[in-house]
Design a protein around this motif. Sequence first.
Motif, PDB file in Angstrom:
ATOM      1  N   ARG A   1       0.840  -1.182   0.000  1.00  0.00           N
ATOM      2  CA  ARG A   1       0.000   0.000   0.000  1.00  0.00           C
ATOM      3  C   ARG A   1       0.886   1.247   0.000  1.00  0.00           C
ATOM      4  NH1 ARG A   1      -5.184   0.083   3.905  1.00  0.00           N
ATOM      5  NH2 ARG A   1      -5.256  -1.956   2.859  1.00  0.00           N
ATOM      6  N   GLU A   2       0.525   2.230  -0.812  1.00  0.00           N
ATOM      7  CA  GLU A   2       1.314   3.440  -0.932  1.00  0.00           C
ATOM      8  C   GLU A   2       0.438   4.686  -0.866  1.00  0.00           C
ATOM      9  OE1 GLU A   2       3.188   3.318  -4.751  1.00  0.00           O
ATOM     10  OE2 GLU A   2       1.288   3.407  -5.844  1.00  0.00           O
ATOM     11  N   GLY A   3       1.015   5.765  -0.360  1.00  0.00           N
ATOM     12  CA  GLY A   3       0.298   7.019  -0.266  1.00  0.00           C
ATOM     13  C   GLY A   3       0.161   7.678  -1.624  1.00  0.00           C
ATOM     14  N   VAL A   4      -0.985   8.262  -1.880  1.00  0.00           N
ATOM     15  CA  VAL A   4      -1.266   8.919  -3.153  1.00  0.00           C
ATOM     16  C   VAL A   4      -1.432  10.422  -2.983  1.00  0.00           C
ATOM     17  CG1 VAL A   4      -2.872   9.096  -5.086  1.00  0.00           C
ATOM     18  CG2 VAL A   4      -2.349   6.854  -4.096  1.00  0.00           C
ATOM     19  N   ALA A   5      -2.306  10.818  -2.079  1.00  0.00           N
ATOM     20  CA  ALA A   5      -2.582  12.229  -1.845  1.00  0.00           C
ATOM     21  C   ALA A   5      -3.013  12.446  -0.410  1.00  0.00           C
ATOM     22  CB  ALA A   5      -3.670  12.720  -2.800  1.00  0.00           C
TER      23      ALA A   5
ATOM     24  N   VAL B   1      -3.291  23.020   6.904  1.00  0.00           N
ATOM     25  CA  VAL B   1      -2.201  23.896   6.481  1.00  0.00           C
ATOM     26  C   VAL B   1      -1.425  23.375   5.280  1.00  0.00           C
ATOM     27  CG1 VAL B   1      -1.964  24.828   8.796  1.00  0.00           C
ATOM     28  CG2 VAL B   1      -0.525  22.906   8.095  1.00  0.00           C
ATOM     29  N   GLY B   2      -1.811  22.221   4.769  1.00  0.00           N
ATOM     30  CA  GLY B   2      -1.130  21.701   3.602  1.00  0.00           C
ATOM     31  C   GLY B   2      -1.191  20.199   3.459  1.00  0.00           C
ATOM     32  N   GLY B   3      -0.696  19.722   2.344  1.00  0.00           N
ATOM     33  CA  GLY B   3      -0.679  18.299   2.091  1.00  0.00           C
ATOM     34  C   GLY B   3       0.350  17.991   1.029  1.00  0.00           C
ATOM     35  N   MET B   4       0.168  16.874   0.349  1.00  0.00           N
ATOM     36  CA  MET B   4       1.115  16.501  -0.690  1.00  0.00           C
ATOM     37  C   MET B   4       0.565  15.408  -1.588  1.00  0.00           C
ATOM     38  SD  MET B   4       3.919  14.268   1.472  1.00  0.00           S
ATOM     39  CE  MET B   4       4.846  13.909  -0.018  1.00  0.00           C
ATOM     40  N   TYR B   5       1.257  15.198  -2.694  1.00  0.00           N
ATOM     41  CA  TYR B   5       0.931  14.153  -3.649  1.00  0.00           C
ATOM     42  C   TYR B   5       2.178  13.333  -3.929  1.00  0.00           C
ATOM     43  CZ  TYR B   5      -3.205  16.985  -4.777  1.00  0.00           C
ATOM     44  OH  TYR B   5      -4.389  17.698  -4.721  1.00  0.00           O
ATOM     45  N   SER B   6       1.990  12.092  -4.288  1.00  0.00           N
ATOM     46  CA  SER B   6       3.110  11.282  -4.702  1.00  0.00           C
ATOM     47  C   SER B   6       3.558  11.780  -6.072  1.00  0.00           C
ATOM     48  CB  SER B   6       2.724   9.804  -4.773  1.00  0.00           C
ATOM     49  OG  SER B   6       1.775   9.577  -5.796  1.00  0.00           O
ATOM     50  N   ASP B   7       4.823  11.586  -6.387  1.00  0.00           N
ATOM     51  CA  ASP B   7       5.348  12.063  -7.663  1.00  0.00           C
ATOM     52  C   ASP B   7       4.629  11.439  -8.860  1.00  0.00           C
ATOM     53  OD1 ASP B   7       8.814  12.210  -6.543  1.00  0.00           O
ATOM     54  OD2 ASP B   7       7.187  13.665  -6.386  1.00  0.00           O
ATOM     55  N   SER B   8       4.191  10.225  -8.714  1.00  0.00           N
ATOM     56  CA  SER B   8       3.556   9.523  -9.816  1.00  0.00           C
ATOM     57  C   SER B   8       2.188  10.075 -10.216  1.00  0.00           C
ATOM     58  CB  SER B   8       3.427   8.029  -9.494  1.00  0.00           C
ATOM     59  OG  SER B   8       2.585   7.818  -8.378  1.00  0.00           O
ATOM     60  N   VAL B   9       1.526  10.797  -9.312  1.00  0.00           N
ATOM     61  CA  VAL B   9       0.194  11.323  -9.622  1.00  0.00           C
ATOM     62  C   VAL B   9       0.133  12.840  -9.650  1.00  0.00           C
ATOM     63  CG1 VAL B   9      -0.801   9.291  -8.521  1.00  0.00           C
ATOM     64  CG2 VAL B   9      -0.705  11.447  -7.260  1.00  0.00           C
TER      65      VAL B   9
END
Length: 125
Positions: free
Chosen positions: A46-50, A55-63
Amino acid sequence: RVQLVESGGGSVQAGGSLRLSCAASEYVDGNKYCMAWFRQPPGKEREGVAAYGRVGGMYSDSVKGRFTISFDNAKTTLYLQMNSLKPEDTAMYYCAVSLKFCELGSLELSEYGSWGQGTQVTVSS
């Protein structure tokens, strides 16, 4: 714990779009908790996507640039808009809510405690 139910998954051809939804069984304050989407491709971990936080967040480089995470605080619903889908995006997608107070979303699996059952996304070439 909060019950989460994902929906919106399905089969789509490469280049298509899907919008996933994650509804919570009770009110979740987006100002106090973080939320995220994870996915598990066949035969992989299992991997993080978004991730989303006040105050903020992030996305994986692949998406990054293709997916957009959002949260409707009034409806207590998390969304993941997926565009320009690729076969590599094929996976079971899960939504999650942080275990404790959180303002900066991350893709660390250990930060989340409430999980949905998942919704399958299949992208064909």
